[in-house]
Design a protein around this motif. Structure first.
Motif, short mmCIF file in Angstrom:
data_model
loop_
_atom_site.label_atom_id
_atom_site.label_comp_id
_atom_site.label_asym_id
_atom_site.label_seq_id
_atom_site.Cartn_x
_atom_site.Cartn_y
_atom_site.Cartn_z
N ASP A 1 0.81 -1.11 -0.12
CA ASP A 1 0.22 0.04 0.12
C ASP A 1 0.84 1.37 -0.11
N TYR A 2 0.64 2.46 -0.80
CA TYR A 2 1.24 3.61 -0.73
C TYR A 2 0.26 4.60 -0.27
N THR A 3 0.67 5.55 0.77
CA THR A 3 0.06 6.71 1.17
C THR A 3 1.00 7.80 0.78
N ASN A 4 0.02 9.27 0.74
CA ASN A 4 0.59 10.13 0.43
C ASN A 4 0.98 10.96 1.74
N ALA A 5 1.50 12.18 1.58
CA ALA A 5 2.12 13.05 2.73
C ALA A 5 1.06 13.03 3.83
N GLN A 6 -0.06 13.17 3.64
CA GLN A 6 -1.16 13.12 4.71
C GLN A 6 -1.41 11.90 5.24
N LYS B 1 -2.99 9.41 3.60
CA LYS B 1 -3.84 8.87 2.99
C LYS B 1 -3.72 7.61 2.03
N LYS B 2 -4.00 6.61 2.02
CA LYS B 2 -3.71 5.52 1.01
C LYS B 2 -4.40 6.15 -0.39
N VAL B 3 -3.37 6.02 -1.24
CA VAL B 3 -3.79 6.51 -2.63
C VAL B 3 -3.87 5.65 -3.82
N PHE B 4 -3.01 4.23 -3.39
CA PHE B 4 -2.86 3.20 -4.25
C PHE B 4 -2.26 2.22 -3.57
N SER B 5 -2.59 0.86 -4.32
CA SER B 5 -1.71 -0.37 -3.94
C SER B 5 -1.31 -1.09 -5.13
N VAL B 6 -0.38 -1.85 -4.84
CA VAL B 6 0.38 -2.72 -5.86
C VAL B 6 0.31 -4.26 -5.41
N THR B 7 -0.16 -4.98 -6.21
CA THR B 7 -0.42 -6.46 -6.20
C THR B 7 0.38 -7.04 -7.07
N GLU B 8 0.96 -8.40 -7.04
CA GLU B 8 1.52 -9.18 -8.10
C GLU B 8 0.53 -9.75 -8.88
N GLN B 9 0.78 -10.02 -10.17
CA GLN B 9 0.22 -10.96 -10.97
C GLN B 9 1.01 -11.30 -12.01
N HIS B 10 1.28 -12.75 -12.08
CA HIS B 10 2.21 -13.31 -12.83
C HIS B 10 3.45 -12.58 -12.95
N HIS B 11 3.85 -12.09 -14.00
CA HIS B 11 5.23 -11.31 -14.17
C HIS B 11 5.12 -9.95 -14.17
N SER B 12 4.02 -9.54 -13.57
CA SER B 12 3.97 -8.07 -13.49
C SER B 12 2.99 -7.57 -12.32
N GLY B 13 2.75 -6.40 -12.15
CA GLY B 13 2.16 -5.68 -11.12
C GLY B 13 0.81 -5.15 -11.41
N ILE B 14 -0.07 -5.04 -10.38
CA ILE B 14 -1.48 -4.32 -10.64
C ILE B 14 -1.54 -3.18 -9.88
N LEU B 15 -1.46 -1.95 -10.12
CA LEU B 15 -1.52 -0.67 -9.41
C LEU B 15 -3.16 -0.44 -9.41
N THR B 16 -3.69 -0.50 -8.27
CA THR B 16 -5.13 -0.06 -8.09
C THR B 16 -5.22 1.10 -7.32
N ASN B 17 -5.85 2.16 -8.09
CA ASN B 17 -6.20 3.54 -7.58
C ASN B 17 -7.25 3.42 -6.56
N THR B 18 -7.03 3.77 -5.36
CA THR B 18 -7.77 3.73 -4.20
C THR B 18 -9.04 4.60 -4.36
N GLN B 19 -9.03 5.75 -5.24
CA GLN B 19 -10.03 6.48 -5.13
C GLN B 19 -10.99 6.11 -6.31
N THR B 20 -10.58 5.83 -7.42
CA THR B 20 -11.32 5.70 -8.65
C THR B 20 -11.53 4.03 -8.83
N GLY B 21 -10.60 3.06 -8.23
CA GLY B 21 -10.75 1.76 -8.38
C GLY B 21 -10.05 1.39 -9.80
N GLU B 22 -9.52 2.38 -10.54
CA GLU B 22 -8.76 1.81 -11.73
C GLU B 22 -7.80 1.08 -11.43
N GLN B 23 -7.71 -0.01 -12.39
CA GLN B 23 -6.36 -0.84 -12.09
C GLN B 23 -5.37 -0.66 -13.63
#
Length: 128
Positions: free
Chosen positions: A26-31, A33-55
């Motif tokens: 999980d990644y948080t900003n200076a305040q 607040k969680k802004v995104f998370s990165v998870t593993e998937q096969h040989h890559s990662g998936i960044l999930t934007n906390t606010q929009t849900g975009e992957q």
């Protein structure tokens, strides 16, 4: 010869996972607040934007790509040494873990940075 090719492919796959692995969490900003998370998937990662849900799929950046990005952003190239980064296919949405953050003043001693799709630098904290 076949064994050598299989072993080389296995070694490459392991290295790709190991590099993405350091960005997982999980990644948080200076305040704080969680802004995104990165998870593993096969040989890559998936960044999930906390606010929009975009992957967004992230791939490990090669050293040459990292140096090119640093040059484009006018950052001290020494700060790219030992950097581990993942980015989408357009080299946007870049997440990096940096060993030499003190070399680049814009990083403000942060060992993790996020460069969004508009090339805005966001200093983030990483929690496994």
């Amino acid at each position: 010869m076949k064994k050598l090719i299989v072993l080389s492919a296995a070694f490459f796959s392991f290295n790709a996972l190991a590099h993405i692995d350091c960005l997982v969490g999980d990644y948080t900003n200076a305040q704080g607040k969680k802004v995104f998370s990165v998870t593993e998937q096969h040989h890559s990662g998936i960044l999930t934007n906390t606010q929009t849900g975009e992957q967004i799929t992230l791939n490990v950046m090669k050293e040459k790509q990292i140096l090119s990005l640093w040059k484009q952003m006018h950052w001290a190239t020494r700060s790219a040494q030992d950097a581990e980064c993942g980015a989408d296919k357009k080299i946007k949405n870049v997440v990096c873990e940096i060993s030499n953050a003190d070399v680049e003043p814009k990083f403000n001693h942060s060992s993790n940075i996020y460069l969004n799709e508009m090339n805005e630098l966001i200093l983030v904290s990483h929690k496994d």
